[in-house]
Design a protein around this motif. Structure first.
Motif, PDB file in Angstrom:
ATOM      1  N   ILE A 135     -26.811  39.709  91.214  1.00 31.69           N
ATOM      2  CA  ILE A 135     -27.083  41.151  90.643  1.00 31.69           C
ATOM      3  C   ILE A 135     -27.697  42.170  91.745  1.00 31.69           C
ATOM      4  N   GLU A 136     -28.554  41.305  92.464  1.00 29.22           N
ATOM      5  CA  GLU A 136     -29.149  42.037  93.807  1.00 29.22           C
ATOM      6  C   GLU A 136     -27.810  42.393  94.683  1.00 29.22           C
ATOM      7  N   GLU A 137     -26.979  41.406  94.967  1.00 29.47           N
ATOM      8  CA  GLU A 137     -26.226  41.654  95.851  1.00 29.47           C
ATOM      9  C   GLU A 137     -24.988  42.706  95.401  1.00 29.47           C
ATOM     10  N   LEU A 138     -24.736  42.798  94.338  1.00 29.67           N
ATOM     11  CA  LEU A 138     -23.852  43.768  93.590  1.00 29.67           C
ATOM     12  C   LEU A 138     -24.594  45.205  93.927  1.00 29.67           C
ATOM     13  N   GLN A 139     -25.620  45.221  94.217  1.00 31.61           N
ATOM     14  CA  GLN A 139     -26.133  46.709  94.365  1.00 31.61           C
ATOM     15  C   GLN A 139     -25.703  47.254  95.599  1.00 31.61           C
ATOM     16  N   LYS A 140     -25.013  46.268  96.442  1.00 28.99           N
ATOM     17  CA  LYS A 140     -24.351  46.581  97.583  1.00 28.99           C
ATOM     18  C   LYS A 140     -23.071  46.704  97.660  1.00 28.99           C
ATOM     19  N   HIS A 141     -22.445  46.684  96.094  1.00 32.89           N
ATOM     20  CA  HIS A 141     -20.852  47.032  95.832  1.00 32.89           C
ATOM     21  C   HIS A 141     -20.400  48.249  96.007  1.00 32.89           C
ATOM     22  N   GLN A 142     -19.067  48.179  96.485  1.00 32.83           N
ATOM     23  CA  GLN A 142     -18.443  49.625  97.020  1.00 32.83           C
ATOM     24  C   GLN A 142     -18.271  50.389  95.553  1.00 32.83           C
TER      25      GLN A 142
ATOM     26  N   LEU B  73     -24.823  49.972  87.410  1.00 29.73           N
ATOM     27  CA  LEU B  73     -25.308  48.791  86.655  1.00 29.73           C
ATOM     28  C   LEU B  73     -26.106  47.709  87.073  1.00 29.73           C
ATOM     29  N   ALA B  74     -25.988  46.930  88.214  1.00 25.78           N
ATOM     30  CA  ALA B  74     -26.801  46.342  88.849  1.00 25.78           C
ATOM     31  C   ALA B  74     -28.140  46.993  89.127  1.00 25.78           C
ATOM     32  N   PHE B  75     -28.247  47.957  89.792  1.00 23.87           N
ATOM     33  CA  PHE B  75     -29.293  48.767  89.922  1.00 23.87           C
ATOM     34  C   PHE B  75     -30.215  48.915  88.785  1.00 23.87           C
ATOM     35  N   ASP B  76     -29.723  49.461  87.734  1.00 24.67           N
ATOM     36  CA  ASP B  76     -30.163  49.974  86.453  1.00 24.67           C
ATOM     37  C   ASP B  76     -30.931  48.550  85.809  1.00 24.67           C
ATOM     38  N   ILE B  77     -30.158  47.431  85.968  1.00 20.86           N
ATOM     39  CA  ILE B  77     -30.709  46.077  85.490  1.00 20.86           C
ATOM     40  C   ILE B  77     -31.888  45.611  86.098  1.00 20.86           C
ATOM     41  N   ILE B  78     -31.752  45.613  87.378  1.00 24.34           N
ATOM     42  CA  ILE B  78     -32.956  45.165  88.323  1.00 24.34           C
ATOM     43  C   ILE B  78     -34.120  46.234  88.018  1.00 24.34           C
ATOM     44  N   ASP B  79     -33.969  47.362  88.113  1.00 18.95           N
ATOM     45  CA  ASP B  79     -34.997  48.349  87.884  1.00 18.95           C
ATOM     46  C   ASP B  79     -35.592  48.357  86.408  1.00 18.95           C
ATOM     47  N   LYS B  80     -34.760  48.360  85.485  1.00 17.73           N
ATOM     48  CA  LYS B  80     -35.314  48.161  84.083  1.00 17.73           C
ATOM     49  C   LYS B  80     -35.867  47.140  83.899  1.00 17.73           C
TER      50      LYS B  80
END
Length: 120
Positions: A68-75, A82-89
């Protein structure tokens, strides 16, 4: 299933091992699949409130948090969000971070320089 399912149905999916399998698929290249998986994980976490810590541990233990952290770099901006929100929340909260059993480093100012100083 995680969108329209009842909390009992979602709990059943979790008990049957859906989380490790969903996390394993986060590395596929199909953005639609990744988006559905992230939505599903987010819904599982949301449904399990306020006891989402166990779900977070499952995600982390199976390597899903790294993915999920890696998906924060997704194009794709939707996947990134979505990835950012999951990690942040769910993974940036005080409660979750306090439960981490990582080794802490201590700074010892008494041993700053070796005896006799540094030689350059």
């Amino acid at each position: 299933m995680t969108v329209n399912g009842t909390p009992e149905q979602i709990r059943y999916l979790i008990e049957q091992g859906a989380i490790p399998n969903m996390c394993a698929l986060l590395g596929v290249r199909d953005t639609q699949i990744v988006q559905v998986l992230l939505d599903g994980l987010n819904n599982m976490l949301e449904t399990s409130k306020p006891d989402y810590d166990a779900i977070c541990r499952m995600i982390e233990d199976c390597g899903g948090l790294d993915k999920i952290e890696e998906l924060q770099k997704h194009q794709n901006k939707q996947i990134y969000k979505l990835a950012f929100d999951i990690i942040d929340k769910y993974f940036s909260t005080e409660d979750y971070l306090e439960g981490e059993n990582e080794e802490n480093f201590e700074f010892n100012p008494q041993n700053i320089a070796p005896e006799g100083g540094f030689n350059f």
